[in-house]
Design an enzyme around this catalytic site. Structure first.
Site, PDB file in Angstrom:
ATOM      1  N   GLY A  90       6.731   5.818   7.651  1.00 15.87           N
ATOM      2  CA  GLY A  90       5.884   7.000   7.539  1.00 15.87           C
ATOM      3  C   GLY A  90       5.851   7.774   8.834  1.00 15.87           C
ATOM      4  O   GLY A  90       6.797   7.721   9.621  1.00 15.87           O
TER       5      GLY A  90
ATOM      6  N   CYS B 148      13.633  11.265   6.330  1.00 11.18           N
ATOM      7  CA  CYS B 148      13.573  10.960   7.763  1.00 11.18           C
ATOM      8  C   CYS B 148      14.942  11.139   8.403  1.00 11.18           C
ATOM      9  O   CYS B 148      15.050  11.601   9.527  1.00 11.18           O
ATOM     10  CB  CYS B 148      13.058   9.543   7.968  1.00 11.18           C
TER      11      CYS B 148
ATOM     12  N   GLU C 169       9.282   2.259  10.700  1.00 12.14           N
ATOM     13  CA  GLU C 169      10.332   3.247  10.389  1.00 12.14           C
ATOM     14  C   GLU C 169       9.643   4.595  10.353  1.00 12.14           C
ATOM     15  O   GLU C 169       8.992   4.934   9.361  1.00 12.14           O
ATOM     16  CB  GLU C 169      10.963   2.946   9.015  1.00 12.14           C
ATOM     17  N   LEU C 170       9.783   5.360  11.433  1.00  9.89           N
ATOM     18  CA  LEU C 170       8.972   6.574  11.542  1.00  9.89           C
ATOM     19  C   LEU C 170       9.833   7.833  11.420  1.00  9.89           C
ATOM     20  O   LEU C 170      10.889   7.805  10.826  1.00  9.89           O
ATOM     21  CB  LEU C 170       8.169   6.526  12.848  1.00  9.89           C
TER      22      LEU C 170
ATOM     23  N   GLU D  81       9.329  17.107  14.275  1.00 11.77           N
ATOM     24  CA  GLU D  81      10.068  16.902  13.033  1.00 11.77           C
ATOM     25  C   GLU D  81       9.647  17.985  12.032  1.00 11.77           C
ATOM     26  O   GLU D  81       8.452  18.230  11.854  1.00 11.77           O
ATOM     27  CB  GLU D  81       9.722  15.521  12.461  1.00 11.77           C
TER      28      GLU D  81
ATOM     29  N   LYS E 192       0.901  -1.165   0.000  1.00 12.22           N
ATOM     30  CA  LYS E 192       0.000   0.000   0.000  1.00 12.22           C
ATOM     31  C   LYS E 192       0.940   1.216   0.000  1.00 12.22           C
ATOM     32  O   LYS E 192       1.525   1.581   1.028  1.00 12.22           O
ATOM     33  CB  LYS E 192      -0.896   0.007   1.259  1.00 12.22           C
ATOM     34  N   HIS E 193       1.079   1.794  -1.165  1.00 13.42           N
ATOM     35  CA  HIS E 193       1.978   2.938  -1.287  1.00 13.42           C
ATOM     36  C   HIS E 193       1.200   4.218  -0.965  1.00 13.42           C
ATOM     37  O   HIS E 193      -0.033   4.210  -0.886  1.00 13.42           O
ATOM     38  CB  HIS E 193       2.553   2.987  -2.716  1.00 13.42           C
TER      39      HIS E 193
END
Ligand code: NAP
Length: 454
Positions: free
Chosen positions: A206, A262, A228-229, A359, A154-155
């Site tokens: 994301g 990121c 992976e945030l 961020e 799911k991109h």
């Protein structure tokens, strides 16, 4: 948000896509499960041939695929082409090394024979972001496919053509139809898919809210997750550093992907004695950056991927300024069509303000001055995130302390943080958990089976 290609450099919507119907989604889930039952038995040498073929296609078609990425999310074309090449490199890396990573590991015990065997889990769902549309997917797909799992992608909704191109490349390489499928769906469908019995694990790259949402549903169904945030990586510069190298790298480290990475350096923590010189040189280099049409070969900074990102960055900067931050350069959107934001440097950021702890996913550098190494380490660690860290020093004692005391998934000394197929990649704290890449990455989605025989 609908599923569509909208050129971030112009704002023009070029192509829209219908989301999969529930019926079509069911067909794809079923195909994935049926494929897994056979795919898991395919010899690893065969999978390596297919993955090497995928690398060749990527290399041969790098220009076409690079243009597609630039069109969908706005990264400068040169960087997009480099991303396609890097995606090929991760395919080659796992094609060459997976047999070694997945070989039985004998362990001496009181058994006649005991060992560890790595076996695939089944259908894995990958939820991926738009910022590195090819690299993020291939760094999941290459190890997952070599381990005998099958993937569903799911991109992000703004890169549908990249998502379909990846599916097509893997099929052309020889992988069975059901081994890797793209699902054109909205984020609202993810929870239902994770809950489905046929899905054995999931990975998400994301934002924090998306990670929490996936981890919550996966937790309810006791499914393994890799997350992976976000990150707010520190970039520490001590007085002994090669200042010119540090400043030049600082620009690249912050501006990679027009600031939307990121592991971009986001907080520049500089020793007081060199802070003036560092700042002056940084501002100079920022003012020379070429912002413009990402399709042009000399463009260094393209548009942000979506109007919402532009709006968010602008709000974050305005709020920081309201709370006392000083704008050294930039500080506003650029007055032209598309989602362009001026390369920006902020100093005197109030400690405890949102800018210090959030961020900032765009071309905005935050400058902090510190009296010594203790203060530098404290400032670096005073963040909810723990993805990467870059530190500049030639003093071995300082280096050892930085390596040991920085709270992050990786520490790079005298270099910017970068991912490399050979090295594990991932974060701690609110940057997520689990690892991709390297030996560790391929072991995330396997059953680590203990075998004990008398
Ligand atoms: P995002 O909104 O979280 O989107 C990422 C993916 O998650 C998209 O496919 C999105 O689908 C989906 N998604 C969004 N909300 C979801 C939900 N509630 N449940 C399930 N799926 C959901 O991320 P972004 O803001 O576009 O990407 C930037 C973020 O990614 C930054 O925080 C960045 O640091 C992080 N990132 C981390 C890494 C890493 O390796 N640690 C690498 C790259 C990016 P839709 O597009 O359909 O909404």
């Amino acid at each position: 948000m609908g599923i569509a290609t909208t050129n971030p450099a112009t704002g023009e919507t070029l192509k829209t896509f219908d989301a999969l119907s529930d019926q079509d989604l069911e067909i794809k889930l079923d195909r994935a499960q049926q494929t897994f039952l056979e795919y898991r038995h395919i010899p690893i040498a065969q999978k390596a041939i297919w993955l090497t073929c995928a690398a060749e296609i990527l290399e041969q078609e790098r220009d076409r695929l690079g243009k597609l990425m630039t069109l969908e999310m706005g990264k400068p074309l040169k960087a997009a082409i480099a991303e396609v090449e890097k995606s090929a490199s991760v395919c080659r890396f796992y094609a060459d090394n997976a047999a070694d990573f997945l070989a039985d590991v004998p362990i001496m015990t009181d058994a006649t024979q005991s060992f560890v065997r790595y076996q695939p889990l089944g259908v894995i769902l990958a939820v991926m972001p738009w910022n590195f549309p090819f690299w993020q997917v291939f760094r999941f797909a290459a190890p997952a496919l070599m381990a005998g799992n099958v993937g569903l992608l799911k991109h992000a909704s703004n890169v549908p053509q990249s998502a379909l191109a990846i599916e097509e490349i893997l099929h052309r390489s020889g992988f069975p139809m059901g081994a890797f499928q793209t699902l054109l769906i909205g984020a609202d469908k993810v929870a239902g898919i994770v809950a489905d019995d046929r899905i054995k694990a999931a990975t998400l790259t994301g934002s924090e809210p998306a990670g929490i949402s996936l981890a919550t549903i996966a937790g309810q169904h006791l499914k393994k997750v890799v997350l992976e945030l976000g990150g707010s990586d520190p970039f520490i510069v001590m007085p002994s550093a090669d200042l010119e190298a540090a400043v030049s790298t600082a620009v690249t480290a912050r501006m990679i992907n027009s600031g939307q990475s990121c592991i971009a350096a986001k907080r520049f923590i500089v020793a007081e004695t060199i802070a003036d010189e560092f700042t002056q040189r940084l501002v100079q280099k920022y003012s020379a950056l070429k912002v413009g049409d990402p399709m042009l070969p000399d463009t260094e900074i393209g548009p942000l991927a979506t109007p919402n990102i532009l709006k968010d960055i602008d709000q974050q900067v305005q709020e920081a300024v309201k709370q006392g931050a000083k704008v050294l350069i930039g500080g506003q959107p650029i007055d032209r069509p598309g989602n362009f934001y001026a390369p920006t440097i902020l100093s005197e950021i109030a400690i405890g303000s949102p800018a210090e702890s959030e961020e900032i996913f765009g071309p905005v550098a935050l400058l902090f001055r510190v009296p010594d190494l203790d203060a530098a380490i404290h400032r670096a660690n005073d963040s909810p995130f723990g993805l990467g860290a870059s530190a500049w020093t030639t003093d071995p004692t300082e280096r050892d302390r930085l390596v040991n005391e920085i709270e992050a998934g990786s520490v790079f000394i005298n270099s910017m943080v970068k991912s490399d197929p050979r090295l594990p990649f991932g974060g701690i704290k609110r940057s997520g958990y689990g690892r991709e890449l390297g030996r560790e990455g391929i072991h995330e989605f396997v059953n680590i089976k203990t075998v004990w025989q008398k």
